[in-house]
Design a protein around this motif. Structure first.
Motif, PDB file in Angstrom:
ATOM      1  N   GLU A  95     -59.778  32.059 -79.261  1.00 56.01           N
ATOM      2  CA  GLU A  95     -60.617  31.114 -78.517  1.00 56.01           C
ATOM      3  C   GLU A  95     -59.747  29.945 -78.052  1.00 56.01           C
ATOM      4  OE1 GLU A  95     -63.169  28.765 -76.744  1.00 56.01           O
ATOM      5  OE2 GLU A  95     -63.753  30.778 -77.393  1.00 56.01           O
ATOM      6  N   GLY A  96     -59.833  29.606 -76.757  1.00 52.90           N
ATOM      7  CA  GLY A  96     -58.952  28.606 -76.152  1.00 52.90           C
ATOM      8  C   GLY A  96     -58.925  27.254 -76.819  1.00 52.90           C
ATOM      9  N   SER A  97     -60.050  26.811 -77.367  1.00 46.69           N
ATOM     10  CA  SER A  97     -60.086  25.500 -78.024  1.00 46.69           C
ATOM     11  C   SER A  97     -59.641  25.580 -79.481  1.00 46.69           C
ATOM     12  CB  SER A  97     -61.492  24.915 -77.948  1.00 46.69           C
ATOM     13  OG  SER A  97     -62.404  25.732 -78.672  1.00 46.69           O
ATOM     14  N   GLN A  98     -59.498  26.790 -80.004  1.00 46.44           N
ATOM     15  CA  GLN A  98     -59.131  26.961 -81.409  1.00 46.44           C
ATOM     16  C   GLN A  98     -57.674  27.388 -81.603  1.00 46.44           C
ATOM     17  OE1 GLN A  98     -62.000  29.674 -83.126  1.00 46.44           O
ATOM     18  NE2 GLN A  98     -63.717  28.448 -82.408  1.00 46.44           N
ATOM     19  N   VAL A  99     -57.023  27.784 -80.524  1.00 43.31           N
ATOM     20  CA  VAL A  99     -55.602  28.123 -80.569  1.00 43.31           C
ATOM     21  C   VAL A  99     -54.839  26.874 -80.134  1.00 43.31           C
ATOM     22  CG1 VAL A  99     -53.765  29.552 -79.590  1.00 43.31           C
ATOM     23  CG2 VAL A  99     -55.988  30.570 -80.151  1.00 43.31           C
ATOM     24  N   ILE A 100     -53.969  26.420 -81.025  1.00 45.84           N
ATOM     25  CA  ILE A 100     -53.256  25.166 -80.824  1.00 45.84           C
ATOM     26  C   ILE A 100     -51.757  25.429 -80.902  1.00 45.84           C
ATOM     27  CG2 ILE A 100     -52.895  22.840 -81.787  1.00 45.84           C
ATOM     28  CD1 ILE A 100     -55.789  23.208 -80.993  1.00 45.84           C
ATOM     29  N   VAL A 101     -50.997  24.713 -80.075  1.00 43.95           N
ATOM     30  CA  VAL A 101     -49.544  24.752 -80.201  1.00 43.95           C
ATOM     31  C   VAL A 101     -49.073  23.342 -80.538  1.00 43.95           C
ATOM     32  CG1 VAL A 101     -49.116  24.431 -77.715  1.00 43.95           C
ATOM     33  CG2 VAL A 101     -47.352  25.458 -79.162  1.00 43.95           C
ATOM     34  N   ALA A 130     -39.831  29.923 -80.066  1.00 39.76           N
ATOM     35  CA  ALA A 130     -38.835  28.985 -79.546  1.00 39.76           C
ATOM     36  C   ALA A 130     -38.936  27.615 -80.212  1.00 39.76           C
ATOM     37  CB  ALA A 130     -38.958  28.867 -78.026  1.00 39.76           C
ATOM     38  N   GLY A 131     -39.285  27.596 -81.501  1.00 46.93           N
ATOM     39  CA  GLY A 131     -39.339  26.353 -82.245  1.00 46.93           C
ATOM     40  C   GLY A 131     -40.641  25.594 -82.181  1.00 46.93           C
ATOM     41  N   ASP A 132     -41.602  26.077 -81.402  1.00 43.92           N
ATOM     42  CA  ASP A 132     -42.939  25.467 -81.334  1.00 43.92           C
ATOM     43  C   ASP A 132     -43.881  26.282 -82.211  1.00 43.92           C
ATOM     44  OD1 ASP A 132     -42.315  23.412 -79.414  1.00 43.92           O
ATOM     45  OD2 ASP A 132     -42.286  24.959 -77.872  1.00 43.92           O
ATOM     46  N   LEU A 133     -44.803  25.610 -82.871  1.00 48.20           N
ATOM     47  CA  LEU A 133     -45.714  26.252 -83.805  1.00 48.20           C
ATOM     48  C   LEU A 133     -47.061  26.543 -83.155  1.00 48.20           C
ATOM     49  CD1 LEU A 133     -46.390  27.104 -86.766  1.00 48.20           C
ATOM     50  CD2 LEU A 133     -47.218  24.746 -87.074  1.00 48.20           C
ATOM     51  N   TRP A 134     -47.429  27.815 -83.111  1.00 47.81           N
ATOM     52  CA  TRP A 134     -48.742  28.242 -82.620  1.00 47.81           C
ATOM     53  C   TRP A 134     -49.641  28.522 -83.816  1.00 47.81           C
ATOM     54  CZ3 TRP A 134     -50.341  28.541 -77.583  1.00 47.81           C
ATOM     55  CH2 TRP A 134     -49.355  28.466 -76.594  1.00 47.81           C
ATOM     56  N   LYS A 140     -63.121  25.528 -85.575  1.00 48.55           N
ATOM     57  CA  LYS A 140     -62.761  24.198 -85.080  1.00 48.55           C
ATOM     58  C   LYS A 140     -61.595  23.655 -85.909  1.00 48.55           C
ATOM     59  CE  LYS A 140     -65.740  21.172 -83.914  1.00 48.55           C
ATOM     60  NZ  LYS A 140     -66.842  20.200 -83.928  1.00 48.55           N
ATOM     61  N   PRO A 141     -60.488  23.286 -85.253  1.00 52.09           N
ATOM     62  CA  PRO A 141     -59.337  22.776 -86.003  1.00 52.09           C
ATOM     63  C   PRO A 141     -59.695  21.617 -86.937  1.00 52.09           C
ATOM     64  CG  PRO A 141     -58.685  23.258 -83.768  1.00 52.09           C
ATOM     65  CD  PRO A 141     -60.194  23.433 -83.831  1.00 52.09           C
ATOM     66  N   SER A 142     -60.585  20.740 -86.514  1.00 55.18           N
ATOM     67  CA  SER A 142     -60.931  19.567 -87.323  1.00 55.18           C
ATOM     68  C   SER A 142     -61.613  19.921 -88.637  1.00 55.18           C
ATOM     69  CB  SER A 142     -61.821  18.621 -86.518  1.00 55.18           C
ATOM     70  OG  SER A 142     -63.027  19.286 -86.162  1.00 55.18           O
ATOM     71  N   GLU A 143     -62.064  21.160 -88.773  1.00 56.43           N
ATOM     72  CA  GLU A 143     -62.749  21.582 -89.994  1.00 56.43           C
ATOM     73  C   GLU A 143     -61.798  22.166 -91.041  1.00 56.43           C
ATOM     74  OE1 GLU A 143     -65.716  24.286 -88.549  1.00 56.43           O
ATOM     75  OE2 GLU A 143     -66.963  22.667 -87.744  1.00 56.43           O
ATOM     76  N   TRP A 144     -60.505  22.221 -90.739  1.00 52.53           N
ATOM     77  CA  TRP A 144     -59.555  22.868 -91.632  1.00 52.53           C
ATOM     78  C   TRP A 144     -58.517  21.875 -92.141  1.00 52.53           C
ATOM     79  CZ3 TRP A 144     -60.890  27.608 -93.039  1.00 52.53           C
ATOM     80  CH2 TRP A 144     -61.679  28.374 -92.165  1.00 52.53           C
ATOM     81  N   LYS A 145     -58.101  22.026 -93.406  1.00 54.10           N
ATOM     82  CA  LYS A 145     -57.096  21.122 -93.969  1.00 54.10           C
ATOM     83  C   LYS A 145     -55.718  21.337 -93.353  1.00 54.10           C
ATOM     84  CE  LYS A 145     -55.967  23.673 -98.192  1.00 54.10           C
ATOM     85  NZ  LYS A 145     -55.851  23.588 -99.645  1.00 54.10           N
ATOM     86  N   LEU A 146     -55.492  22.488 -92.729  1.00 53.71           N
ATOM     87  CA  LEU A 146     -54.210  22.740 -92.082  1.00 53.71           C
ATOM     88  C   LEU A 146     -53.918  21.680 -91.007  1.00 53.71           C
ATOM     89  CD1 LEU A 146     -51.683  24.449 -91.621  1.00 53.71           C
ATOM     90  CD2 LEU A 146     -53.051  25.971 -90.194  1.00 53.71           C
ATOM     91  N   LEU A 147     -54.942  21.247 -90.290  1.00 51.60           N
ATOM     92  CA  LEU A 147     -54.740  20.256 -89.238  1.00 51.60           C
ATOM     93  C   LEU A 147     -54.118  18.980 -89.801  1.00 51.60           C
ATOM     94  CD1 LEU A 147     -55.091  19.566 -86.225  1.00 51.60           C
ATOM     95  CD2 LEU A 147     -57.328  18.626 -86.816  1.00 51.60           C
ATOM     96  N   LEU A 160     -49.856  18.103 -80.489  1.00 50.11           N
ATOM     97  CA  LEU A 160     -50.713  19.285 -80.417  1.00 50.11           C
ATOM     98  C   LEU A 160     -51.399  19.400 -79.062  1.00 50.11           C
ATOM     99  CD1 LEU A 160     -52.499  18.800 -83.857  1.00 50.11           C
ATOM    100  CD2 LEU A 160     -50.604  20.341 -83.365  1.00 50.11           C
ATOM    101  N   ARG A 161     -51.488  20.636 -78.569  1.00 52.52           N
ATOM    102  CA  ARG A 161     -52.262  20.928 -77.373  1.00 52.52           C
ATOM    103  C   ARG A 161     -52.978  22.247 -77.589  1.00 52.52           C
ATOM    104  NH1 ARG A 161     -50.942  16.488 -76.963  1.00 52.52           N
ATOM    105  NH2 ARG A 161     -50.350  15.294 -75.118  1.00 52.52           N
TER     106      ARG A 161
END
Length: 174
Positions: A95-101, A130-134, A140-147, A160-161
């Motif tokens: 999902e476009g809003s849930q995949v972050i680089v 190439a050194g960027d983290l996907w 929702k990213p805001s719901e996870w401690k990984l963020l 992040l984008r």
């Protein structure tokens, strides 16, 4: 040459954000041509003579601090490199809003992913390109401690984008 500049944060103070027209004006005032922004995402696409990315970053960061009174990290990529980044998404099925680089100023080492694993949920996918983290947050990213683990202190300068923004900027570049 076309460049993409990504601001780490566009919040100046509580309730006060950077207005994209002011950002475009700032880029124009320091000599960059045809500055354009993608909605209110804190990104600028512009044209300039070829220069070292670090020089462009420093020039933009100094201009930002002078205009807005707050320092901010700005990551710059050549337009062609942004198109490569957009093509490198290992989770294009997400999902476009849930995949972050996390676009990095300096490439992350492979060990960075291991350091983040304790914060990740088993449903989440991570990959370095190439050194960027996907990351596919699988929600929702805001719901996870990984963020909250994706800090400058832990990982170095980066920003992040989401996949929607990555694609939008790639379309602007052409």
């Amino acid at each position: 040459m076309i460049y993409v500049a990504l601001l780490h944060s566009i919040v100046l103070a509580p309730g006060r954000r950077v207005v994209m027209s002011d950002l475009r004006d700032m880029a124009k005032d320091i000599g960059y041509k045809n500055p354009r922004t993608l909605v209110s995402t804190g990104n600028i696409v512009f044209e300039a003579d070829a220069a070292l990315l670090a020089e462009i970053e420093a020039k933009l960061e100094a201009a930002f601090k002078a205009r807005f009174g707050k320092p901010v990290d700005i990551i710059v990529r050549k337009g062609i490199d942004w198109l490569t980044l957009a093509k490198s998404n290992p989770f294009a099925d997400g999902e476009g809003s849930q995949v972050i680089v996390r676009v990095m100023r300096r490439p992350l080492p492979p060990t960075a992913m291991e350091a983040l694993r304790p914060y990740a949920d088993p449903k989440q996918r991570m990959a370095l390109t190439a050194g960027d983290l996907w990351i596919d947050f699988a929600g929702k990213p805001s719901e996870w401690k990984l963020l909250s683990a994706l800090t400058t202190k832990r990982m170095g300068v980066g920003t992040l984008r989401n996949w929607n923004t990555v694609r939008g900027l790639a379309e602007m570049i052409g």
